[in-house]
Structures are given as structure tokens and as C-alpha cells.
Design a protein around this motif. Sequence first.
Motif, PDB file in Angstrom:
ATOM      1  N   ASP A 104       0.784  -1.057   0.104  1.00 17.92           N
ATOM      2  CA  ASP A 104      -0.110   0.054  -0.056  1.00 17.92           C
ATOM      3  C   ASP A 104       0.714   1.315  -0.078  1.00 17.92           C
ATOM      4  N   GLN A 105       0.339   2.429   0.003  1.00 17.69           N
ATOM      5  CA  GLN A 105       0.885   3.618  -0.055  1.00 17.69           C
ATOM      6  C   GLN A 105       1.947   3.916   1.145  1.00 17.69           C
ATOM      7  N   SER A 106       1.785   3.110   2.216  1.00 19.77           N
ATOM      8  CA  SER A 106       2.474   3.221   3.359  1.00 19.77           C
ATOM      9  C   SER A 106       3.622   2.156   3.283  1.00 19.77           C
ATOM     10  N   CYS A 107       3.702   1.459   2.181  1.00 17.01           N
ATOM     11  CA  CYS A 107       4.666   0.225   2.144  1.00 17.01           C
ATOM     12  C   CYS A 107       4.515  -1.128   3.030  1.00 17.01           C
ATOM     13  N   VAL A 108       3.240  -1.134   3.379  1.00 15.21           N
ATOM     14  CA  VAL A 108       2.933  -2.288   4.511  1.00 15.21           C
ATOM     15  C   VAL A 108       2.433  -3.563   3.230  1.00 15.21           C
ATOM     16  N   PRO A 109       3.239  -4.406   3.275  1.00 17.61           N
ATOM     17  CA  PRO A 109       3.068  -5.641   2.584  1.00 17.61           C
ATOM     18  C   PRO A 109       2.104  -6.567   2.866  1.00 17.61           C
ATOM     19  N   THR A 110       1.539  -7.197   1.837  1.00 14.90           N
ATOM     20  CA  THR A 110       0.407  -8.280   1.731  1.00 14.90           C
ATOM     21  C   THR A 110       0.554  -9.084   0.889  1.00 14.90           C
ATOM     22  N   ASP A 111       0.583 -10.363   1.519  1.00 20.31           N
ATOM     23  CA  ASP A 111       1.126 -11.419   0.440  1.00 20.31           C
ATOM     24  C   ASP A 111       0.113 -12.092  -0.120  1.00 20.31           C
ATOM     25  N   TYR A 112      -0.149 -12.364  -1.535  1.00 20.86           N
ATOM     26  CA  TYR A 112      -1.193 -13.179  -2.074  1.00 20.86           C
ATOM     27  C   TYR A 112      -0.734 -14.532  -3.063  1.00 20.86           C
ATOM     28  N   LYS A 113      -1.298 -15.235  -2.821  1.00 17.61           N
ATOM     29  CA  LYS A 113      -1.143 -16.594  -3.735  1.00 17.61           C
ATOM     30  C   LYS A 113      -2.191 -17.013  -4.593  1.00 17.61           C
ATOM     31  N   ALA A 114      -2.008 -17.912  -5.467  1.00 16.51           N
ATOM     32  CA  ALA A 114      -2.797 -18.442  -6.404  1.00 16.51           C
ATOM     33  C   ALA A 114      -4.145 -18.752  -5.665  1.00 16.51           C
ATOM     34  N   GLY A 115      -5.155 -18.383  -6.194  1.00 17.70           N
ATOM     35  CA  GLY A 115      -6.546 -18.499  -5.536  1.00 17.70           C
ATOM     36  C   GLY A 115      -7.022 -17.327  -4.625  1.00 17.70           C
ATOM     37  N   ASP A 116      -6.265 -16.615  -4.354  1.00 16.78           N
ATOM     38  CA  ASP A 116      -6.574 -15.255  -3.658  1.00 16.78           C
ATOM     39  C   ASP A 116      -7.214 -14.185  -4.574  1.00 16.78           C
ATOM     40  N   SER A 117      -8.205 -13.338  -3.858  1.00 20.66           N
ATOM     41  CA  SER A 117      -8.548 -12.219  -4.608  1.00 20.66           C
ATOM     42  C   SER A 117      -8.544 -11.168  -3.696  1.00 20.66           C
ATOM     43  N   TRP A 118      -8.478  -9.930  -4.315  1.00 20.89           N
ATOM     44  CA  TRP A 118      -8.611  -8.528  -3.526  1.00 20.89           C
ATOM     45  C   TRP A 118      -8.982  -7.544  -4.109  1.00 20.89           C
ATOM     46  N   VAL A 119      -9.399  -6.471  -3.619  1.00 26.78           N
ATOM     47  CA  VAL A 119      -9.974  -5.183  -4.324  1.00 26.78           C
ATOM     48  C   VAL A 119      -9.391  -4.152  -3.901  1.00 26.78           C
ATOM     49  N   GLU A 120      -8.969  -3.550  -5.142  1.00 27.57           N
ATOM     50  CA  GLU A 120      -8.002  -2.118  -4.901  1.00 27.57           C
ATOM     51  C   GLU A 120      -8.962  -1.001  -5.099  1.00 27.57           C
ATOM     52  N   GLY A 121      -8.885   0.052  -4.395  1.00 21.99           N
ATOM     53  CA  GLY A 121      -9.793   1.239  -4.724  1.00 21.99           C
ATOM     54  C   GLY A 121      -8.736   2.213  -5.428  1.00 21.99           C
ATOM     55  N   SER A 122      -8.939   3.453  -5.052  1.00 27.49           N
ATOM     56  CA  SER A 122      -7.936   4.733  -5.810  1.00 27.49           C
ATOM     57  C   SER A 122      -6.703   4.862  -4.984  1.00 27.49           C
ATOM     58  N   GLN A 123      -6.326   3.969  -4.093  1.00 27.61           N
ATOM     59  CA  GLN A 123      -5.190   4.431  -3.101  1.00 27.61           C
ATOM     60  C   GLN A 123      -3.837   3.975  -4.085  1.00 27.61           C
ATOM     61  N   VAL A 124      -2.728   4.539  -3.828  1.00 25.39           N
ATOM     62  CA  VAL A 124      -1.605   4.290  -4.342  1.00 25.39           C
ATOM     63  C   VAL A 124      -1.050   3.006  -3.844  1.00 25.39           C
ATOM     64  N   HIS A 125      -0.668   2.268  -4.841  1.00 21.83           N
ATOM     65  CA  HIS A 125       0.015   0.950  -4.558  1.00 21.83           C
ATOM     66  C   HIS A 125       0.844   0.233  -5.820  1.00 21.83           C
ATOM     67  N   ALA A 126       1.360  -0.898  -5.215  1.00 25.79           N
ATOM     68  CA  ALA A 126       2.128  -1.496  -6.305  1.00 25.79           C
ATOM     69  C   ALA A 126       2.644  -2.912  -5.859  1.00 25.79           C
ATOM     70  N   TYR A 127       2.952  -3.848  -6.571  1.00 29.40           N
ATOM     71  CA  TYR A 127       3.452  -5.129  -6.141  1.00 29.40           C
ATOM     72  C   TYR A 127       4.405  -5.717  -7.154  1.00 29.40           C
ATOM     73  N   ARG A 128       5.018  -6.748  -6.454  1.00 34.52           N
ATOM     74  CA  ARG A 128       6.095  -7.397  -6.732  1.00 34.52           C
ATOM     75  C   ARG A 128       5.813  -9.021  -7.219  1.00 34.52           C
ATOM     76  N   VAL A 129       6.116  -9.645  -8.200  1.00 39.87           N
ATOM     77  CA  VAL A 129       6.184 -11.061  -8.191  1.00 39.87           C
ATOM     78  C   VAL A 129       6.963 -11.688  -7.433  1.00 39.87           C
ATOM     79  N   THR A 130       6.746 -12.581  -6.574  1.00 43.41           N
ATOM     80  CA  THR A 130       7.644 -13.368  -5.615  1.00 43.41           C
ATOM     81  C   THR A 130       7.743 -14.717  -5.842  1.00 43.41           C
ATOM     82  N   SER A 131       6.849 -15.444  -6.947  1.00 44.10           N
ATOM     83  CA  SER A 131       6.996 -16.575  -7.397  1.00 44.10           C
ATOM     84  C   SER A 131       8.176 -16.668  -8.307  1.00 44.10           C
TER      85      SER A 131
END
Length: 164
Positions: A104-131
Amino acid sequence: MKTKTKVFIGSAAIIALVGVALATPIVGLLSPILALGTQNSDIHARGTAVTSNGEHFRVELETEGPSTITTQDGSVAAGGHNGWHSHPGMVVVTLISGSITWYDQSCVPTDYKAGDSWVEGSQVHAYRVTSTTAIHTIALFIIAQGQGYRIDQPAPACAAGLGL
């Protein structure tokens, strides 16, 4: 050409270049559009159900103004990332294969794996592929009509240590 027009064009060019200079790059992305549609009026939809274990479920979707609804098939290479950005609306993402760390915009990490879903609003964010292999996602965008799917954003100060 009138002076006002020249100043406007020059200002627009400078703003565009600054935006490109401050934005963070997308690395290893392939993302064809599967479906695109428009909704020309506000959306006010609700749904309810009772789950198999008897719990009540409720969902709402509400927009103000015309929207574009798009389904995107995404793939990002191993080690890739999607750069810091936001959306002019909402995105529902399902990770079909692989794994990521989402920030998230504060660099708080959340890990997601195959089968996970999430919702993004208008907040600033990024992700990195870890697999060790590419990820595969399906995303449903509900965005303001006439807008792009993403708004590139400068990396927050906390991102320097993340290499994003």
C-alpha cells in the motif's frame, strides 16, 4: 499560433514529461483486454444470500456517473512488478497462478498466492512477483468513463528500500 495556445501546449508537454519522469516503471507485464463495456448511468446494485453454514452475506456496488467495466487478463514475469499507481475507480483482482507481495502507499506488505482475490480502490499501490514463475491474474475494472485503467504515481518515500 496565438501566445495562449503556445503557453498551453508548452505547459502540457512539461506536465507530461514530469509525470513520466516521476512515475515508476512496469516490468514484465502482458495484459490483453478480454471484454469492455460501458454503463451510462449510475449503478446501484445489491445482493444478499445465506451461506452454506447459515451466515448472512451482503454485497453492494454503487457508482456516481457513467462507468467503463473492463475484464483484463494479466501476466507479469517472475521478478516483475507493476510500478506505483492508482486507479480512477475500483479493481477486483484474482490471482490464478503464482504469488505476489502487494504494497500500500505506506509500503505495508500483503502476500497473495494463487486462488486469492482482493479489491483495489483509488489508493496508491504496487506489487512485486515473488513466485519463480510468471503470475496470471484476471482483473475486473469499474472506472470512471473516459479514464485510463491506471494512473502512474511517484513511488512513496518508503519504497526506496523495496527497490520498487
